[in-house]
Design a protein around this motif. Structure first.
Motif, PDB file in Angstrom:
ATOM      1  N   ASP A  78      10.841 -35.441 -51.933  1.00 13.04           N
ATOM      2  CA  ASP A  78      11.001 -35.696 -50.493  1.00 13.04           C
ATOM      3  C   ASP A  78      10.555 -34.498 -49.645  1.00 13.04           C
ATOM      4  O   ASP A  78      11.196 -34.142 -48.654  1.00 13.04           O
ATOM      5  CB  ASP A  78      12.468 -36.035 -50.197  1.00 13.04           C
ATOM      6  CG  ASP A  78      12.619 -36.838 -48.907  1.00 13.04           C
ATOM      7  OD1 ASP A  78      11.674 -37.546 -48.536  1.00 13.04           O
ATOM      8  OD2 ASP A  78      13.689 -36.719 -48.268  1.00 13.04           O
ATOM      9  N   THR A 113       8.928 -32.453 -46.930  1.00 12.98           N
ATOM     10  CA  THR A 113       8.463 -32.661 -45.560  1.00 12.98           C
ATOM     11  C   THR A 113       8.233 -31.294 -44.927  1.00 12.98           C
ATOM     12  O   THR A 113       9.085 -30.408 -45.025  1.00 12.98           O
ATOM     13  CB  THR A 113       9.484 -33.459 -44.735  1.00 12.98           C
ATOM     14  OG1 THR A 113       9.677 -34.739 -45.346  1.00 12.98           O
ATOM     15  CG2 THR A 113       8.992 -33.675 -43.308  1.00 12.98           C
ATOM     16  N   SER A 140       7.790 -36.657 -46.608  1.00 13.46           N
ATOM     17  CA  SER A 140       8.536 -37.320 -47.691  1.00 13.46           C
ATOM     18  C   SER A 140       7.680 -37.481 -48.954  1.00 13.46           C
ATOM     19  O   SER A 140       7.596 -38.564 -49.532  1.00 13.46           O
ATOM     20  CB  SER A 140       9.054 -38.686 -47.224  1.00 13.46           C
ATOM     21  OG  SER A 140       9.905 -38.537 -46.115  1.00 13.46           O
ATOM     22  N   GLY A 183      13.464 -31.050 -48.059  1.00 18.43           N
ATOM     23  CA  GLY A 183      13.192 -31.610 -49.373  1.00 18.43           C
ATOM     24  C   GLY A 183      13.497 -30.578 -50.446  1.00 18.43           C
ATOM     25  O   GLY A 183      14.196 -29.581 -50.198  1.00 18.43           O
TER      26      GLY A 183
END
Length: 488
Positions: free
Chosen positions: A8, A10, A23, A59
């Motif tokens: 994830d 970002t 993501s 993330g």
């Protein structure tokens, strides 16, 4: 063997609201040899810096190995090469340095020379040799081929083929095929990991792109239909609401209107959700638009004649003299080792004052368009460059858009562009200039694979007369009508 896991991820730069990564999730094995490919400006170097812990992100990146980065930053280039290597790999012993250098066809005498006296290619080789001697590290190699001639690229590719545990950013297709077993593909919406070399990846990628373009056309039709239906639903709901005005049984009509209004809203919400879902499916399609060039037609068959030409430095010839001519329709590749005088030959042709022997006869009123190897002089906006160069600004920007530029790049200072974007700027400027002869010096340095193929298709279709230096063998084999070899 260990796993590097990205969950994830970002990231956007503090000065921008636009996400570089949104993501993103994937996993790679630390034994793999990964080629990292993607459009210029999409974030390859940024991702390597994230692995190195240089930026904050949301993330998670999980790894049990430490990362080393190439190019290694040598603080004092006057330091002896042996001392530089010991700084890079402090645990390595003498025989290990000698072994690695022999694999890379570098003589042991470089160790006793100041690092600054080594050629760019030699510096690349010795730093790679030292970095691979650090055990338990995963190496991040960012565009090593830009300072390597064709022969050196083959040597380094063979060296990397024997190693494991690295991510290699390169746009040289033959080089990638020679040393990687997985491809890390930085797409428009995600990062994919694919087993195989670059050629196998590209075959599958083109097949997938064909499928996605067909799906894209179908989805666009669906989205258009859904938007029309959503507008009709909204209009219907407004009419239902308006029907309450002047009704005799307002309670009944109001009850029915509320039910119909609720139904209309449910339908509209469902339609909007479907539009959003279908729109998300369009994000990974790569668009490669055809480029155009309008070369001038020279009246004579022969444009340029080189007779016994050799560049000199400090009065000494650095290359064996060459004699050849450039005729209409020729696309001549200049081949030779680093330092053999290839760039000097092109600069002489463009009228630069370089000491030389021999004679260059240039046809009268010959118009030349030149793409230099160096991009460090680029400053100002694209608009200012277009005005200074006397080219059409709209055409200039249109070509750059076709080469993968976003409109938000147009107002930035060119000095802030990535290396690939700067090179594309020079190529686009050249394509805007109508000329009899196009002289390009290593035009593909830093330029992504997709744009390389795009430029190949342009030159194959329009066949301008040109002379160029380019170490990308796939490009040279596709474009050159002949090769002139320059020897030291």
């Amino acid at each position: 063997m260990a796993i590097i896991k990205v969950d994830d991820l970002t990231f956007s730069y503090p000065t921008s609201d636009e996400h570089i990564f949104d993501s993103v999730s994937f996993s790679i094995d630390t034994d793999w040899k990964l080629g990292f490919v993607g459009r210029n400006g999409r974030g390859k170097t940024t991702f390597l810096n994230l692995l190195m812990g240089k930026y904050e992100y949301s993330g998670k990146i999980t790894s049990s190995v430490r990362f080393d980065y190439f190019p290694y930053d040598v603080n004092d280039k006057n330091t002896m090469t042996e001392d530089v290597l010991r700084e890079v790999a402090p645990s390595a012993v003498d025989w290990e340095f000698m072994r690695e250098l022999s694999y890379l066809d570098v003589g042991a005498e470089v160790l006793s020379r100041p690092f600054c006296t080594l050629s760019n290619g030699e510096q690349t080789k010795v730093l790679l040799a030292a970095l691979f001697l650090n055990e338990g590290r995963f190496l991040l190699i960012d565009e090593p081929t830009n300072h390597l001639d064709t022969a050196a690229r083959g040597i380094v590719a063979a060296y990397l083929r024997k190693k494991k545990g690295f991510i290699l950013v390169s746009h040289d297709r033959e080089f990638l095929d020679g040393c990687v077993d997985h491809i890390l593909s930085l797409n428009r919406a995600n990062i994919d990991v694919v087993s195989g070399n670059f050629s196998s990846f590209m075959t599958d990628f083109e097949r997938q792109q064909d499928y996605e373009r067909r799906e894209n056309a179908r989805l666009q039709t669906d989205i258009k239909r859904l938007r029309i239906a959503a507008r009709q639903t909204a209009t219907w709901a407004d009419k239902v609401e308006a029907s309450k005005i002047g009704a005799t049984d307002k309670g009944y009509v109001g009850h029915m209107a509320a039910k119909m209004m609720k139904r209309a809203k449910v339908i509209e919400t469902r339609q909007q959700k479907e539009i959003e879902q279908k729109s998300k499916l369009l994000k990974n399609v790569e668009y490669t638009h055809k480029l155009k060039i309008s070369p001038l037609e020279y009246r004579a068959e022969t444009l340029v004649v080189f007779s016994g030409v050799a560049a000199k430095y400090d009065g000494r010839e650095v290359m064996r003299s060459v004699s050849f001519s450039i005729k209409r329709g020729d696309r001549i590749a200049i081949e030779g080792k680093n330092g053999s005088g290839k760039s000097s030959l092109l600069k002489l042709l463009c009228g630069q004052n370089i000491e030389h022997s021999g004679d260059i006869k240039i046809g009268s009123n010959l118009v030349i368009s030149y793409v230099p190897q160096d991009t460090s002089f680029l400053r100002g906006t694209l608009k200012e460059l277009a005005v200074d160069s006397g080219i059409d600004e709209s055409l200039f920007k249109s070509i750059l858009q076709k080469m993968g530029f976003d409109k938000n790049q147009f107002d930035k200072d060119i000095s802030e562009f990535s290396g690939g974007q700067k090179k594309k700027t020079l190529i686009a400027k050249s394509l805007c200039s109508r000329a009899h002869l196009y002289v390009w010096d290593e035009p593909l340095n830093f330029i992504d694979v997709f744009s390389r193929i795009q430029i190949e298709e342009l030159l194959t279709e329009f066949s301008p007369t040109m002379i160029f230096v380019e170490h990308d063998k796939a490009f040279q084999n596709k474009i050159a009508t002949s090769v002139e070899i320059i020897r030291n």
